[in-house]
Design a protein around this motif. Structure first.
Motif: not given
Length: 503
Positions: A94-116
């Protein structure tokens, strides 16, 4: 769908569409399932355990990573993240970029709402489970044929090209030829297909009885039942426009001209790149790779197998259009070839003929001489909906109920004022792969907003009950197998308890 990096070019919209494509393949998103949207009852109803989240995420990973990281969806200049291995599961990494890519996606999807706060751990957990499935697939000798990988890869590339506008635009945006993009995506596609095979092997035979559906529904707290917006069931019958003789003759003449040029010394691959209308192979000089007997349409296979290596076929007609074929190599019961495909253009007269056929069919249905379902099965050129009685499937849950606010605008405006049971007059239509056609639409049902109940929503409830049962089967499999693999995790993620729990 929001773009990951605000303020980028209009291609952010394409990025969103590519991610949407991955989700429409029957996969989940992290955002909703990981609890980002809080106490939303719909999410609680459809996804009743975190393990369900992890399973969905495991399969989602290959598609999202492929489109985001491998299909040019890398971070814009100035936002590169140093890559590295964050986890090993046997021979899988598992690459760091795999984790960060999905984290970035969820950051955008949350639209400013707090993330777990533990979202990265959840992502790594799901990726590790994904790799566990791949590692066990190696042990169990679960494989997918290269032809299946190629078919899925071609399908996705055709979709990407359609969404961004053209093959040239795709190459310009990523600054890579399509051939290179496909090679970079191939591993991800293959991994996803292997995961699907493993999942089918583990839980594919699981089913639910009506009694189990009722029991599942009775366990849902009344105040947690979802409230559904207006939903409709829509049927369609599609007839492709007939290709007129002049267009056919023009395509055949062009291919005969190209055949003569190749026989005169010009390069087949160069001409295929310039003229072929097959989005999956044109960029590779028309090369299709190896196929076994009965894996290609009969017309193509028969013509190719009559050739000697290097020899050119005469012009061959198939359901896809007209082909000029060159056999490259035979290997056992397989053969490799390349082709140039031309698709004759349709004209107004051809569409008119399809409209006349549908008008007659509509009259028969309205006079009760044939049901819409029977007419669709026997006459629709769209075999997917035709085999389902003409009903258009909801891509997210497989049911026939379509949320009104998410309908294709062309369908929405056509049925907006219709009464249940009505059928439209024939309307122009263009298929996803660009074919001109006509279609009629039938409004089978229109369900007003309501709270979930067994009468109106049995399909959805049964699907949720089945998902829960399959999740339990997968829970058991993970519990039995998570201790059978070698696991190493980067110290940064030491507190994540990767593979140590499934709850």
């Amino acid at each position: 769908m929001p773009a990951v990096f605000a303020g980028e070019s209009i291609y952010d919209e394409i990025y969103g569409q590519l991610l949407a494509f991955c989700l429409l393949s029957g996969l989940w998103s992290f955002g909703a399932d990981a609890g980002i949207t809080g106490k939303d009852s719909m999410i609680q109803f459809l996804h009743t355990s975190v393990r369900g989240v992890l399973l969905g995420a495991a399969l989602l990973t290959a598609s999202v990573t492929a489109s985001y990281a491998q299909l040019g969806m890398t971070r814009p200049q100035g936002r590169q993240i140093l890559d590295g291995i964050v986890a090993k599961v046997d021979n899988q990494i598992v690459l760091r970029s795999d984790v960060e890519a999905l984290y970035a996606q969820e950051t955008a999807r949350a639209e400013g709402k707090p993330l777990p706060p533990d979202l990265r751990c959840r992502i790594l957990q799901s990726l590790a489970l994904n790799k566990l499935m791949l590692a066990k697939a190696e042990v169990d000798s679960v494989v997918v044929e290269d032809t299946r990988v190629k078919s899925e890869l071609d399908r996705r590339m055709a979709y990407f090209i359609q969404q961004i506008g053209s093959e040239k635009k795709l190459e310009e945006f990523y600054n890579k030829p399509v051939k290179q993009l496909k090679e970079e995506l191939r591993i991800q596609v293959k991994e996803q297909l292997v995961q699907q095979e493993m999942q089918d092997k583990i839980s594919g035979k699981v089913s639910v009885t009506p009694r189990e559906v009722r029991q599942f529904f009775s366990r849902i707290p009344k105040d947690s039942l979802p409230y559904y917006s207006t939903e409709v069931e829509v049927g369609q019958i599609i007839r492709f426009a007939k290709t007129n003789s002049k267009a056919k003759q023009a395509a055949q003449a062009k291919l005969n001209e190209l055949r003569a040029r190749i026989q005169g010394g010009e390069d087949f691959a160069t001409l295929a790149k310039q003229f072929s209308q097959d989005p999956g192979s044109a960029a590779e000089g028309g090369y299709l790779g190896f196929f076994k007997r009965r894996e290609l349409v009969p017309e193509y296979e028969a013509a190719a197998l009559r050739l000697e290596p290097g020899q050119l076929s005469p012009v061959v007609e198939s359901p896809f259009g007209f082909h000029l074929i060159q056999l490259i190599e035979r290997k056992g019961d397989s053969f490799s070839s390349r082709h140039i495909l031309l698709k004759p253009e349709t004209g107004a007269n051809d569409v008119s003929e399809a409209a006349q056929e549908l008008t007659k069919l509509r009259q028969r249905i309205l006079s009760d001489s044939i049901t819409f379902a029977k007419a669709a099965k026997d006459n629709s050129d769209d075999k997917t909906s035709g085999g389902n009685g003409g009903l258009i499937a909801n891509r997210q849950d497989g049911s026939t109920y379509l949320p009104l606010d998410k309908l294709d605008p062309a369908i929405f405006f056509a049925i907006d004022t219709m009464k249940v049971g009505s059928i439209t007059a024939p309307m122009p239509y263009r298929t996803d792969d660009g074919k001109d056609a006509m279609r009629i639409l039938w409004l089978k049902s229109n369900t007003p907003p309501h709270q979930a109940n067994l009468t109106d929503d049995y399909q959805k409830i049964a699907a949720a009950a089945l998902n829960e049962k399959k999740t339990k089967a997968l829970d058991e499999w993970f519990a039995q197998n998570r201790g059978t693999v070698y696991l190493e995790v980067d110290p940064q993620y030491a507190d994540c308890k990767v593979l140590s729990t499934v709850n």
